[in-house]
Write a protein that holds these residues in place. Structure first.
Motif, PDB file in Angstrom:
ATOM      1  N   VAL A 284       1.004  -1.264   0.056  1.00 52.71           N
ATOM      2  CA  VAL A 284       0.117  -0.119   0.027  1.00 52.71           C
ATOM      3  C   VAL A 284       0.814   1.306  -0.012  1.00 52.71           C
ATOM      4  O   VAL A 284       0.300   2.508  -0.426  1.00 52.71           O
ATOM      5  N   ASN A 285       2.136   1.095   0.320  1.00 51.68           N
ATOM      6  CA  ASN A 285       3.014   2.318   0.386  1.00 51.68           C
ATOM      7  C   ASN A 285       3.951   2.478  -0.780  1.00 51.68           C
ATOM      8  O   ASN A 285       4.616   3.348  -1.031  1.00 51.68           O
ATOM      9  N   SER A 286       3.718   1.555  -1.746  1.00 49.03           N
ATOM     10  CA  SER A 286       4.514   1.692  -3.169  1.00 49.03           C
ATOM     11  C   SER A 286       3.953   2.955  -3.856  1.00 49.03           C
ATOM     12  O   SER A 286       2.859   3.507  -3.542  1.00 49.03           O
TER      13      SER A 286
ATOM     14  N   SER B 297      14.693   9.165   7.130  1.00 46.99           N
ATOM     15  CA  SER B 297      13.431   8.594   7.054  1.00 46.99           C
ATOM     16  C   SER B 297      13.009   8.458   5.593  1.00 46.99           C
ATOM     17  O   SER B 297      11.845   7.722   5.363  1.00 46.99           O
ATOM     18  N   LEU B 298      13.923   8.574   4.955  1.00 47.78           N
ATOM     19  CA  LEU B 298      13.610   8.374   3.360  1.00 47.78           C
ATOM     20  C   LEU B 298      13.778   6.984   2.984  1.00 47.78           C
ATOM     21  O   LEU B 298      13.745   6.346   1.957  1.00 47.78           O
ATOM     22  N   ILE B 299      14.509   6.270   3.765  1.00 49.43           N
ATOM     23  CA  ILE B 299      14.935   4.763   3.582  1.00 49.43           C
ATOM     24  C   ILE B 299      14.354   3.859   4.464  1.00 49.43           C
ATOM     25  O   ILE B 299      14.082   4.128   5.771  1.00 49.43           O
ATOM     26  N   ALA B 300      13.887   2.809   3.745  1.00 47.33           N
ATOM     27  CA  ALA B 300      13.354   1.816   4.626  1.00 47.33           C
ATOM     28  C   ALA B 300      14.202   1.105   5.595  1.00 47.33           C
ATOM     29  O   ALA B 300      15.266   1.354   5.802  1.00 47.33           O
ATOM     30  N   SER B 301      13.670   0.233   6.586  1.00 48.94           N
ATOM     31  CA  SER B 301      14.412  -0.618   7.500  1.00 48.94           C
ATOM     32  C   SER B 301      15.506  -1.536   6.985  1.00 48.94           C
ATOM     33  O   SER B 301      16.403  -1.741   7.846  1.00 48.94           O
ATOM     34  N   ASP B 302      15.540  -1.757   5.885  1.00 49.30           N
ATOM     35  CA  ASP B 302      16.644  -2.653   5.230  1.00 49.30           C
ATOM     36  C   ASP B 302      17.748  -1.971   4.628  1.00 49.30           C
ATOM     37  O   ASP B 302      18.728  -2.490   4.325  1.00 49.30           O
ATOM     38  N   SER B 303      17.950  -0.565   4.950  1.00 48.95           N
ATOM     39  CA  SER B 303      18.838   0.573   4.940  1.00 48.95           C
ATOM     40  C   SER B 303      19.421   0.638   3.260  1.00 48.95           C
ATOM     41  O   SER B 303      20.487   1.170   2.949  1.00 48.95           O
ATOM     42  N   LEU B 304      18.373   0.149   2.424  1.00 50.73           N
ATOM     43  CA  LEU B 304      18.745   0.255   1.034  1.00 50.73           C
ATOM     44  C   LEU B 304      17.626   0.825   0.235  1.00 50.73           C
ATOM     45  O   LEU B 304      17.581   1.548  -0.395  1.00 50.73           O
ATOM     46  N   HIS B 305      16.140   0.052   0.396  1.00 48.75           N
ATOM     47  CA  HIS B 305      15.352   0.580  -0.354  1.00 48.75           C
ATOM     48  C   HIS B 305      14.453   1.781   0.098  1.00 48.75           C
ATOM     49  O   HIS B 305      14.587   2.058   1.228  1.00 48.75           O
ATOM     50  N   PRO B 306      13.709   2.527  -0.722  1.00 50.51           N
ATOM     51  CA  PRO B 306      13.181   3.597  -0.234  1.00 50.51           C
ATOM     52  C   PRO B 306      12.064   3.394   0.805  1.00 50.51           C
ATOM     53  O   PRO B 306      11.417   2.194   0.854  1.00 50.51           O
ATOM     54  N   SER B 307      11.591   4.303   1.523  1.00 53.21           N
ATOM     55  CA  SER B 307      10.515   4.292   2.546  1.00 53.21           C
ATOM     56  C   SER B 307       9.404   4.859   2.054  1.00 53.21           C
ATOM     57  O   SER B 307       9.221   5.228   0.939  1.00 53.21           O
ATOM     58  N   LYS B 308       8.336   4.660   2.729  1.00 53.08           N
ATOM     59  CA  LYS B 308       7.088   5.126   2.286  1.00 53.08           C
ATOM     60  C   LYS B 308       6.952   6.707   1.927  1.00 53.08           C
ATOM     61  O   LYS B 308       6.086   7.216   1.026  1.00 53.08           O
ATOM     62  N   LYS B 309       7.883   7.181   2.654  1.00 52.44           N
ATOM     63  CA  LYS B 309       7.726   8.692   2.395  1.00 52.44           C
ATOM     64  C   LYS B 309       8.699   8.959   1.128  1.00 52.44           C
ATOM     65  O   LYS B 309       7.980   9.931   0.534  1.00 52.44           O
ATOM     66  N   MET B 310       9.507   8.331   0.789  1.00 53.11           N
ATOM     67  CA  MET B 310      10.189   8.591  -0.634  1.00 53.11           C
ATOM     68  C   MET B 310       9.243   8.426  -1.588  1.00 53.11           C
ATOM     69  O   MET B 310       9.281   9.027  -2.570  1.00 53.11           O
ATOM     70  N   TYR B 311       8.503   7.085  -1.391  1.00 49.24           N
ATOM     71  CA  TYR B 311       7.453   6.647  -2.515  1.00 49.24           C
ATOM     72  C   TYR B 311       6.591   7.810  -2.722  1.00 49.24           C
ATOM     73  O   TYR B 311       6.056   8.074  -3.798  1.00 49.24           O
ATOM     74  N   LYS B 312       6.148   8.447  -1.719  1.00 48.19           N
ATOM     75  CA  LYS B 312       5.081   9.397  -1.719  1.00 48.19           C
ATOM     76  C   LYS B 312       5.580  10.565  -2.655  1.00 48.19           C
ATOM     77  O   LYS B 312       5.009  11.302  -3.231  1.00 48.19           O
ATOM     78  N   LEU B 313       7.107  10.817  -2.319  1.00 46.94           N
ATOM     79  CA  LEU B 313       7.587  12.159  -2.846  1.00 46.94           C
ATOM     80  C   LEU B 313       7.367  11.885  -4.617  1.00 46.94           C
ATOM     81  O   LEU B 313       6.954  12.656  -5.300  1.00 46.94           O
ATOM     82  N   TRP B 314       7.780  10.516  -4.818  1.00 45.83           N
ATOM     83  CA  TRP B 314       7.683  10.219  -6.152  1.00 45.83           C
ATOM     84  C   TRP B 314       6.305  10.079  -6.965  1.00 45.83           C
ATOM     85  O   TRP B 314       6.115  10.681  -7.776  1.00 45.83           O
TER      86      TRP B 314
END
Length: 221
Positions: A45-47, A194-211
């Motif tokens: 849902v956060n993609s 906060s723009l990075i997910a918990s895996d330290s690599l992929h975007p977080s929901k905040k980053m996806y929202k920006l996109w």
């Protein structure tokens, strides 16, 4: 039309479930890619595809929930193979494409991407009712700014990603397909964890929202 015929037609329309009325007017949406589209390490849902659809709906645009064909680790070759397996219909009113980071990460010969990306783009256009105006492509984000890349050759990553993005932009323009640059915004993760997910690599929901917000501003002008 006589009075009785009108009444029969009205009764028929009233008998149709409300959710089916106008359903055919909603835009079928297909999102293609890799981990960035599949929202690896985040909830679906956060993609960005799901958040994009939500934003467009709030703007009054009728759009279906996205059909997402993407998986972590997929290269352009993997995406082509899986698109062929799915046998998708050529009826999408909107198709988004984001691919290439794993070609770079896995040190694939960039000539492979040069051959395969145009093929992916042509297929995307075909799936979008053969209308390039129904397709958009995104630039590859810069993962060199993530904690995962702290021991990697960051200059090399940036240089190679720039080469991939040049191919993407050039091929998109050749076909009059909308190219949307999101690489620059992905660099903000260097100063905003906060723009990075918990895996330290992929975007977080905040980053996806920006996109998603940026994409929504480019579509349906």
């Amino acid at each position: 039309m006589c009075k009785y015929t009108f009444i029969l037609v009205l009764c028929f329309l009233l008998a149709i479930p409300a959710k089916l009325i106008g359903q055919h007017d909603a835009i079928p949406f297909l999102a293609l890619g890799d981990s960035y589209t599949a929202a690896t390490s985040e909830k679906k849902v956060n993609s960005w595809p799901v958040q994009l659809a939500q934003i467009l709906k709030k703007k009054g645009i009728k759009i279906n929930s996205p059909e997402i064909l993407a998986k972590a680790g997929w290269t352009s070759t993997d995406l082509i193979e899986n698109m062929e397996k799915q046998q998708l219909s050529n009826s999408f009113g909107l198709v988004g494409l984001l691919i290439g980071v794993n070609n770079q990460y896995k040190n694939k010969d960039i000539d492979i991407f040069k051959r395969e990306f145009p093929r992916l783009l042509e297929t995307s256009i075909a799936l979008a009712k053969n209308d390039p105006k129904n397709v958009f492509v995104l630039s590859i984000p810069d993962w060199s700014v993530t904690p995962f890349a702290r021991f990697k050759d960051k200059k090399k990553i940036v240089k190679e990603l720039n080469n991939y993005n040049s191919i993407i932009e050039e091929e998109a323009k050749k076909r009059d397909v909308l190219f949307i640059e999101i690489t620059q915004s992905s660099k903000n993760a260097a100063v905003n964890p906060s723009l990075i997910a918990s895996d330290s690599l992929h975007p977080s929901k905040k980053m996806y929202k920006l996109w998603a917000k940026k994409i929504s501003k480019k579509l349906f002008k």
